[in-house]
Write an enzyme that holds these catalytic residues in place. Structure first.
Site, PDB file in Angstrom:
ATOM      1  N   ALA B  11       0.825  -1.209   0.000  1.00 30.48           N
ATOM      2  CA  ALA B  11       0.000   0.000   0.000  1.00 30.48           C
ATOM      3  C   ALA B  11       0.859   1.260   0.000  1.00 30.48           C
ATOM      4  O   ALA B  11       0.603   2.203  -0.754  1.00 30.48           O
ATOM      5  CB  ALA B  11      -0.934  -0.003   1.211  1.00 30.48           C
ATOM      6  N   ALA B  33       9.919   0.302   8.550  1.00 27.45           N
ATOM      7  CA  ALA B  33      10.459  -0.229   9.801  1.00 27.45           C
ATOM      8  C   ALA B  33      11.616  -1.189   9.541  1.00 27.45           C
ATOM      9  O   ALA B  33      12.507  -1.332  10.359  1.00 27.45           O
ATOM     10  CB  ALA B  33       9.352  -0.938  10.579  1.00 27.45           C
ATOM     11  N   CYS B  42       3.674 -12.292   0.055  1.00 26.95           N
ATOM     12  CA  CYS B  42       2.967 -13.465  -0.481  1.00 26.95           C
ATOM     13  C   CYS B  42       3.943 -14.504  -1.029  1.00 26.95           C
ATOM     14  O   CYS B  42       3.569 -15.650  -1.261  1.00 26.95           O
ATOM     15  CB  CYS B  42       2.026 -13.073  -1.613  1.00 26.95           C
ATOM     16  SG  CYS B  42       0.817 -11.845  -1.143  1.00 26.95           S
ATOM     17  N   HIS B  60       9.115  -6.488  -5.315  1.00 34.70           N
ATOM     18  CA  HIS B  60       8.310  -6.127  -6.497  1.00 34.70           C
ATOM     19  C   HIS B  60       9.108  -5.179  -7.394  1.00 34.70           C
ATOM     20  O   HIS B  60       9.044  -5.240  -8.599  1.00 34.70           O
ATOM     21  CB  HIS B  60       7.012  -5.432  -6.078  1.00 34.70           C
ATOM     22  CG  HIS B  60       5.965  -6.351  -5.546  1.00 34.70           C
ATOM     23  ND1 HIS B  60       5.510  -7.443  -6.223  1.00 34.70           N
ATOM     24  CD2 HIS B  60       5.265  -6.314  -4.378  1.00 34.70           C
ATOM     25  CE1 HIS B  60       4.565  -8.046  -5.508  1.00 34.70           C
ATOM     26  NE2 HIS B  60       4.407  -7.388  -4.386  1.00 34.70           N
ATOM     27  N   VAL B  75       8.265   4.366  12.990  1.00 36.31           N
ATOM     28  CA  VAL B  75       7.477   5.470  13.544  1.00 36.31           C
ATOM     29  C   VAL B  75       6.913   5.039  14.893  1.00 36.31           C
ATOM     30  O   VAL B  75       6.330   3.950  15.019  1.00 36.31           O
ATOM     31  CB  VAL B  75       6.347   5.881  12.579  1.00 36.31           C
ATOM     32  CG1 VAL B  75       5.471   6.968  13.203  1.00 36.31           C
ATOM     33  CG2 VAL B  75       6.938   6.373  11.264  1.00 36.31           C
ATOM     34  N   TYR B 424     -13.239 -18.311 -27.408  1.00 39.18           N
ATOM     35  CA  TYR B 424     -13.330 -19.755 -27.603  1.00 39.18           C
ATOM     36  C   TYR B 424     -12.449 -20.192 -28.744  1.00 39.18           C
ATOM     37  O   TYR B 424     -12.543 -19.662 -29.846  1.00 39.18           O
ATOM     38  CB  TYR B 424     -14.773 -20.187 -27.877  1.00 39.18           C
ATOM     39  CG  TYR B 424     -14.889 -21.552 -28.507  1.00 39.18           C
ATOM     40  CD1 TYR B 424     -14.317 -22.675 -27.888  1.00 39.18           C
ATOM     41  CD2 TYR B 424     -15.553 -21.742 -29.716  1.00 39.18           C
ATOM     42  CE1 TYR B 424     -14.406 -23.929 -28.471  1.00 39.18           C
ATOM     43  CE2 TYR B 424     -15.649 -22.993 -30.298  1.00 39.18           C
ATOM     44  CZ  TYR B 424     -15.071 -24.090 -29.681  1.00 39.18           C
ATOM     45  OH  TYR B 424     -15.154 -25.327 -30.258  1.00 39.18           O
ATOM     46  N   TRP B 432     -19.582 -22.447 -24.847  1.00 36.91           N
ATOM     47  CA  TRP B 432     -20.044 -21.920 -23.562  1.00 36.91           C
ATOM     48  C   TRP B 432     -18.923 -22.201 -22.574  1.00 36.91           C
ATOM     49  O   TRP B 432     -18.590 -23.358 -22.318  1.00 36.91           O
ATOM     50  CB  TRP B 432     -21.308 -22.633 -23.063  1.00 36.91           C
ATOM     51  CG  TRP B 432     -22.552 -22.430 -23.862  1.00 36.91           C
ATOM     52  CD1 TRP B 432     -23.210 -23.376 -24.596  1.00 36.91           C
ATOM     53  CD2 TRP B 432     -23.341 -21.229 -23.976  1.00 36.91           C
ATOM     54  NE1 TRP B 432     -24.329 -22.843 -25.166  1.00 36.91           N
ATOM     55  CE2 TRP B 432     -24.446 -21.529 -24.804  1.00 36.91           C
ATOM     56  CE3 TRP B 432     -23.214 -19.932 -23.469  1.00 36.91           C
ATOM     57  CZ2 TRP B 432     -25.419 -20.575 -25.133  1.00 36.91           C
ATOM     58  CZ3 TRP B 432     -24.193 -18.992 -23.809  1.00 36.91           C
ATOM     59  CH2 TRP B 432     -25.278 -19.316 -24.623  1.00 36.91           C
TER      60      TRP B 432
END
Lengths: 450, 450
Positions: B11, B33, B42, B60, B75, B424, B432
């Site tokens: 974030a 930190a 993850c 990342h 903090v 498809y 479908w």
């Protein structure tokens, strides 16, 4: 009530099954010109390529409970006033009364209007019988030469199929690149991939005529516009299809875009009690709202289902298409949805296309491969217009593209792709899916260009 | 303008990058930190499992142009009145003034409140340091015993990871089945798969206490509620996380659902000039509109991006989640979106769930595998509520699920899935898609039940 359906391929069968599902009482008769109800003609390249050795496996289904399937019943005329159809069948002709009629006559392959296009050894590929005939020829010429005329979906799939069978394949494209429906960079990747596998790809090559060879009796010679003569044991004419609408036209049913049967959103034709669905009918593109014509199994199934419901009294709407298609070529997957840059411009949009490369999943987990994403949006409104994607089989390219198709269906903006709550685990994706990364780059580029 | 961001995980970094993208002028400081900016936590199971041998690959990204990244800056307090934060850093403490603040402090793992939960050898798994500590322990006990407490996503991923490392793994679930968030049939498939690979899975097994072993100094003993004593060289406590909100609470910032920071749709907190995003903040579930709390990287990235834009004067909205998650376990892929049957009932819906099995692509093309689809809709309104799916890796399960997630985002009905124009080609799907087949079966079942 007697529901008669002309045609037993995707649209006709979808209509029959839906009507049967909704009503126990309606009598349903399906009239097929050939012996192959509900066969997947999209599977013909795999029958010929050898991945699907048994043609009978191409049947989507083989039983049709409580549906009267009449094989080898070719309809020769529709009489809307008398509410009947005339039929040629083994042993003679007959007539059949209907209360409601669904025309699902599909499409015909186009044999190009050049000398020799109908010589033995020059094949179109649209029916199961076509496929079996090509397969027979392939078996007779295992190490022979094949020339494929037309480098769209079918031509490309057939190039792989015949190459896999051991034939020397030449693929002819009239355009500057193969696969005219996608960005030329993607076409180039397809061409390179075919070339790597040993397929000779020739662009800007039209066909002037086809002749019987002089030396070897059975061999053909393809004369191309580049002045070359290409001998071929086998020629595949993959130059498109047109809607099969002679019956409808002769019955006075109104035709529309591309010569296909004009239909409302309920699949009703200009005639009361007559519906149409599938390759013979017009469809509607949601991104410009106008009637269009395109031959695809997915559309045929959807339209058939709507026609089947409405023919027996329902009121379902066919919601149109967004132009989604996919292709697997060796281990490459190519998929597109929406409008290309060129198509968008024709529709009055101000398209901007941004291309990105992104890993299909987090690159720290083994097996990550690159996906190419081309995203097109309207600079004036921010509206999402289309996405094209290329990646490896296993990289979830085709269903990743379908996320965009679902968004396009709802008319979202490019930026709104970022709001979608998509799945992520490192072996399968990234926190921002490649389509979202592409959307972010697009918004950035659009802001700079605006 | 000085934008200060507390936290350098998903974030925080998403916020910094977005602010940087939109403004050249704003000064951006990110306070971390630890030493690991923008690492993918993850990915810890793959670091430990060996698929990702190099921890640095979990980043990342590694460069943050024009963002002042301060590592090891913890903090300790926020002073909203003075618009400053107090910081502990190597060599002392300091203060930093902000104009706008984004709190992206993430979540803490929950150590269960049982005796021995903090013994050496009992690990939680949330930070990179946690992961490195577990990896070190795994290397010391290659053929040893591991006990994993908690059978949610992390517990299950860690069971595979430790089994792959050669450990004897016991996975303990307090519930009747593993993976409480999915239908029990899916949980059973996960449990069977783990068992096949040699993982001992014990359900209905809580942990009473953990003790230091008497015989072997380093070994722990896990006492479970079924009366068993389980020796373990290594214990993983995968019993969930809670939002890390001490800082915010002490600053008087209002908390909400699950003790997370209450935020508006613009990620604004109760305090002017302070925003919050990611695991420390509340989110909103689109299917019931209520605040909820869930710890997921995808949400953190989205919220961070919105917070970063709004903190510097933008007006973007975070549009909420639909509850999409996925898991890869060996060659199984499990994915879910929306509400489960039970969750839907709690929200006042009248849910009906239908399960189907379908081939991922036309079975006449080699390599087709079965996908299980559980689809849930509201019988009263026909609204689509959720889908869960299980299939093989390579069957495009996770991105197929995301098609549903895109539909859910737009609040569609089950039946409307049939209208989507999805891709498809026989090697990749069916005319479908399985999700459409499931929708058709659901509508049929709903009609019969209504």
């Amino acid at each position: 009530m007697h529901l008669v359906i002309i045609g037993g391929s995707d649209a006709g069968i979808a209509a029959a099954l839906r009507a049967r599902e909704l009503s126990k009482d309606v009598r349903i008769t399906v009239l097929l010109a050939d012996d192959y109800p509900n066969y997947s003609i999209c599977g013909l390249p795999y029958l010929i390529g050898g991945q699907t050795p048994d043609a009978s496996k191409l049947a989507h289904r083989t039983t049709f409970p409580a549906v009267d399937m009449r094989l080898r019943h070719r309809v020769t005329a529709i009489d809307p006033a008398g509410k009947s159809v005339s039929i040629e069948r083994p042993g003679g002709t007959t007539e059949l009364q209907y209360d409601r009629l669904i025309v699902a006559t599909g499409a015909h392959p186009v044999r190009p209007d050049i000398p020799g296009a109908d010589l033995p050894g020059a094949f179109v590929l649209h029916t199961i019988d076509d496929g079996l005939a090509v397969l027979d020829a392939v078996r007779r010429h295992r190490a022979g030469k094949a020339v494929i005329v037309g480098a769209g979906y079918i031509g490309i799939e057939m190039a792989e199929a015949l190459q896999q069978r051991g034939m020397h394949v030449t693929l002819l494209s009239r355009s500057d690149e193969v696969m005219p429906g996608v960005f030329s960079e993607i076409g180039a990747m397809i061409r390179e991939r075919l070339t790597t596998e040993g397929v000779e790809v020739v662009t800007q090559a039209g066909v002037e005529r086809i002749e019987q060879g002089m030396v070897v009796e059975q061999r053909l010679v393809v004369f191309t516009t580049d002045g070359r003569r290409r001998p071929a044991d086998l020629v595949i004419l993959a130059t498109g299809v047109r809607p099969a609408t002679d019956l409808a036209r002769d019955a006075g049913i109104a035709l529309g875009e591309g010569g296909a049967i004009a239909v409302s959103d309920t699949m009703a034709t200009s005639h009361p009690d007559i519906f149409a669905a599938g390759d013979c009918a017009v469809t509607r593109h949601r991104l410009h709202g106008k009637p269009t014509w395109i031959s695809l199994g997915t559309i045929a199934h959807k339209q058939g289902r709507v026609a089947g419901e409405n023919a027996i009294g329902g009121s379902r709407t066919f919601h149109g298409i967004v132009g989604t298609q996919s292709l697997k070529l060796y281990d490459l997957v190519i998929a597109r949805t929406g409008l290309s840059d060129t198509e968008a411009r024709e529709e009055g949009y101000e398209p901007l296309t941004v291309e990105i490369g992104a890993w299909d999943h987090k690159s720290y987990y083994p097996g990550a491969t690159q996906i190419g994403v081309w995203i097109t949006g309207d600079v004036k409104t921010g509206r999402l217009l289309g996405v094209q994607m290329v990646g490896r089989a296993g990289a979830e390219v085709s269903k990743r593209l379908d996320i965009v198709a679902a968004g396009l269906f709802h008319g979202i903006g490019v930026d709104a792709l970022n709001d979608l709550d998509l799945s992520y685990t490192p072996p399968l994706s990234s926190p921002w899916d490649p389509i979202q990364r592409a959307a972010q780059d697009w918004s950035h580029a659009a802001a700079r260009s605006g």
